[in-house]
Design an enzyme around this catalytic site. Sequence first.
Site, mmCIF file in Angstrom:
data_model
loop_
_atom_site.group_PDB
_atom_site.id
_atom_site.type_symbol
_atom_site.label_atom_id
_atom_site.label_comp_id
_atom_site.label_asym_id
_atom_site.label_seq_id
_atom_site.Cartn_x
_atom_site.Cartn_y
_atom_site.Cartn_z
ATOM 1 N N PRO A 11 0.796 -1.225 0.000
ATOM 2 C CA PRO A 11 0.000 0.000 0.000
ATOM 3 C C PRO A 11 0.833 1.282 0.000
ATOM 4 O O PRO A 11 1.856 1.371 0.676
ATOM 5 C CB PRO A 11 -0.834 -0.106 1.277
ATOM 6 C CG PRO A 11 -0.122 -1.089 2.127
ATOM 7 C CD PRO A 11 0.548 -2.048 1.192
ATOM 8 N N ASN A 12 0.337 2.229 -0.759
ATOM 9 C CA ASN A 12 0.890 3.584 -0.882
ATOM 10 C C ASN A 12 2.159 3.660 -1.724
ATOM 11 O O ASN A 12 2.630 4.759 -2.026
ATOM 12 C CB ASN A 12 1.123 4.230 0.496
ATOM 13 C CG ASN A 12 -0.177 4.371 1.266
ATOM 14 O OD1 ASN A 12 -1.116 4.960 0.760
ATOM 15 N ND2 ASN A 12 -0.258 3.811 2.461
ATOM 16 N N ARG A 19 5.804 11.886 -3.073
ATOM 17 C CA ARG A 19 5.730 12.390 -1.696
ATOM 18 C C ARG A 19 6.902 11.799 -0.912
ATOM 19 O O ARG A 19 7.431 10.754 -1.282
ATOM 20 C CB ARG A 19 4.455 11.904 -0.992
ATOM 21 C CG ARG A 19 3.146 12.306 -1.616
ATOM 22 C CD ARG A 19 2.585 13.559 -0.946
ATOM 23 N NE ARG A 19 1.238 13.870 -1.407
ATOM 24 C CZ ARG A 19 0.925 14.280 -2.631
ATOM 25 N NH1 ARG A 19 1.885 14.426 -3.534
ATOM 26 N NH2 ARG A 19 -0.318 14.553 -2.969
ATOM 27 N N TYR A 24 11.818 7.965 0.857
ATOM 28 C CA TYR A 24 11.662 6.908 -0.142
ATOM 29 C C TYR A 24 12.285 7.228 -1.497
ATOM 30 O O TYR A 24 12.126 6.456 -2.444
ATOM 31 C CB TYR A 24 10.177 6.566 -0.307
ATOM 32 C CG TYR A 24 9.518 6.144 0.993
ATOM 33 C CD1 TYR A 24 9.968 5.010 1.677
ATOM 34 C CD2 TYR A 24 8.473 6.870 1.551
ATOM 35 C CE1 TYR A 24 9.388 4.624 2.878
ATOM 36 C CE2 TYR A 24 7.881 6.486 2.750
ATOM 37 C CZ TYR A 24 8.343 5.375 3.412
ATOM 38 O OH TYR A 24 7.778 4.982 4.587
ATOM 39 N N ASN A 75 7.641 -6.158 -0.994
ATOM 40 C CA ASN A 75 7.679 -5.032 -0.069
ATOM 41 C C ASN A 75 6.231 -4.841 0.393
ATOM 42 O O ASN A 75 5.444 -4.175 -0.297
ATOM 43 C CB ASN A 75 8.198 -3.762 -0.750
ATOM 44 C CG ASN A 75 8.262 -2.594 0.236
ATOM 45 O OD1 ASN A 75 7.787 -2.708 1.376
ATOM 46 N ND2 ASN A 75 8.835 -1.487 -0.189
ATOM 47 N N ALA A 78 3.144 -1.013 4.770
ATOM 48 C CA ALA A 78 2.603 -0.987 6.131
ATOM 49 C C ALA A 78 2.102 -2.360 6.601
ATOM 50 O O ALA A 78 2.103 -2.642 7.808
ATOM 51 C CB ALA A 78 1.477 0.033 6.212
ATOM 52 N N GLU A 99 11.956 -10.403 1.611
ATOM 53 C CA GLU A 99 11.271 -9.185 2.074
ATOM 54 C C GLU A 99 12.157 -7.986 1.762
ATOM 55 O O GLU A 99 13.343 -8.000 2.099
ATOM 56 C CB GLU A 99 11.057 -9.304 3.594
ATOM 57 C CG GLU A 99 10.479 -8.061 4.245
ATOM 58 C CD GLU A 99 10.349 -8.209 5.769
ATOM 59 O OE1 GLU A 99 10.647 -9.307 6.322
ATOM 60 O OE2 GLU A 99 9.987 -7.207 6.416
ATOM 61 N N HIS A 101 12.609 -3.590 1.802
ATOM 62 C CA HIS A 101 12.152 -2.265 2.223
ATOM 63 C C HIS A 101 13.095 -1.226 1.655
ATOM 64 O O HIS A 101 14.318 -1.402 1.689
ATOM 65 C CB HIS A 101 12.120 -2.155 3.746
ATOM 66 C CG HIS A 101 11.154 -3.115 4.357
ATOM 67 N ND1 HIS A 101 9.799 -2.916 4.304
ATOM 68 C CD2 HIS A 101 11.341 -4.306 4.971
ATOM 69 C CE1 HIS A 101 9.194 -3.942 4.884
ATOM 70 N NE2 HIS A 101 10.108 -4.808 5.291
ATOM 71 N N ARG A 108 14.023 3.387 12.187
ATOM 72 C CA ARG A 108 12.875 4.280 12.186
ATOM 73 C C ARG A 108 12.049 4.117 13.468
ATOM 74 O O ARG A 108 12.572 3.682 14.481
ATOM 75 C CB ARG A 108 12.056 4.035 10.909
ATOM 76 C CG ARG A 108 12.890 4.319 9.639
ATOM 77 C CD ARG A 108 12.066 4.207 8.390
ATOM 78 N NE ARG A 108 10.983 5.184 8.381
ATOM 79 C CZ ARG A 108 10.001 5.177 7.480
ATOM 80 N NH1 ARG A 108 9.983 4.276 6.513
ATOM 81 N NH2 ARG A 108 9.057 6.087 7.528
HETATM 82 O O1 CA2 Z 1 10.744 1.324 3.537
HETATM 83 C C1 CA2 Z 1 9.838 0.667 3.000
HETATM 84 O O2 CA2 Z 1 9.930 0.181 1.890
HETATM 85 C C2 CA2 Z 1 8.500 0.518 3.733
HETATM 86 O O3 CA2 Z 1 7.994 -0.789 3.463
HETATM 87 C C3 CA2 Z 1 7.582 1.572 3.151
HETATM 88 C C4 CA2 Z 1 6.227 1.647 3.829
HETATM 89 C C5 CA2 Z 1 6.375 1.735 5.361
HETATM 90 O O4 CA2 Z 1 5.084 1.627 5.950
HETATM 91 C C6 CA2 Z 1 7.261 0.626 5.894
HETATM 92 O O5 CA2 Z 1 7.396 0.820 7.288
HETATM 93 C C7 CA2 Z 1 8.626 0.667 5.241
HETATM 94 C C8 CA2 Z 1 5.462 2.876 3.369
HETATM 95 C C9 CA2 Z 1 5.244 2.941 1.902
HETATM 96 C C10 CA2 Z 1 4.573 4.239 1.601
HETATM 97 O O6 CA2 Z 1 5.151 4.756 0.438
HETATM 98 C C11 CA2 Z 1 5.044 6.074 0.215
HETATM 99 C C12 CA2 Z 1 5.679 6.536 -0.902
HETATM 100 C C13 CA2 Z 1 5.658 7.870 -1.185
HETATM 101 C C14 CA2 Z 1 4.956 8.734 -0.368
HETATM 102 C C15 CA2 Z 1 4.308 8.261 0.742
HETATM 103 C C16 CA2 Z 1 4.346 6.923 1.032
#
Ligand code: CA2
Length: 150
Positions: A11-12, A19, A24, A75, A78, A99, A101, A108
């Site tokens: 997700p996201n 963003r 990221y 990946n 969340a 897995e 990230h 974090r």
């Molecule tokens: O570091 C990673 O790849 C995460 O899996 C990314 C997730 C976060 O919840 C994990 O703790 C670590 C969040 C992905 C959200 O991606 C976004 C990308 C651009 C803007 C906002 C969110």
Amino acid sequence: MRRKILVIHGPNLNLLGLREPEQYGTLTLEEVNRRIESFAREKGVEVEIFQTNHEGEMVERIHGAMGIFDAIVINPAAFTHTSVALRDALLATAIPAVEVHISNIHKREPFRRRSLISDVVVGQVSGFGPDSYILGLMAAILMMERRDEG
Ligand code: CA2
């Protein structure tokens, strides 16, 4: 025999590059996917890439991978920290998974340090930006080669 790897973005991650670039990076998901595809081509493996914002869809995609894919690079975003359903799906299908990230989840917030899947995957790559996917693919490829060597 051509090896097949399923890459799953959670997700996201469709917002990648648009963003939170400090966390990221600046590459969009499209650009990351192109890098994944070009690396896979170089290595002679087939990849299918899938992004979802829905937990059930992620679970169903993992079920559907049984008998078709040799490995999963995932990946879960969340869902990493919350989803027992995802953990159970990986356990049930027993497809070797890596897995990944983008950020280093261990540097974090405390809730991100806990992954509900880290002990059911083969291993974890965390903190190398979008290259985490490339390292994850490399790990999956080596894993399949070693397995086939016997
Ligand atoms: O570091 C990673 O790849 C995460 O899996 C990314 C997730 C976060 O919840 C994990 O703790 C670590 C969040 C992905 C959200 O991606 C976004 C990308 C651009 C803007 C906002 C969110």
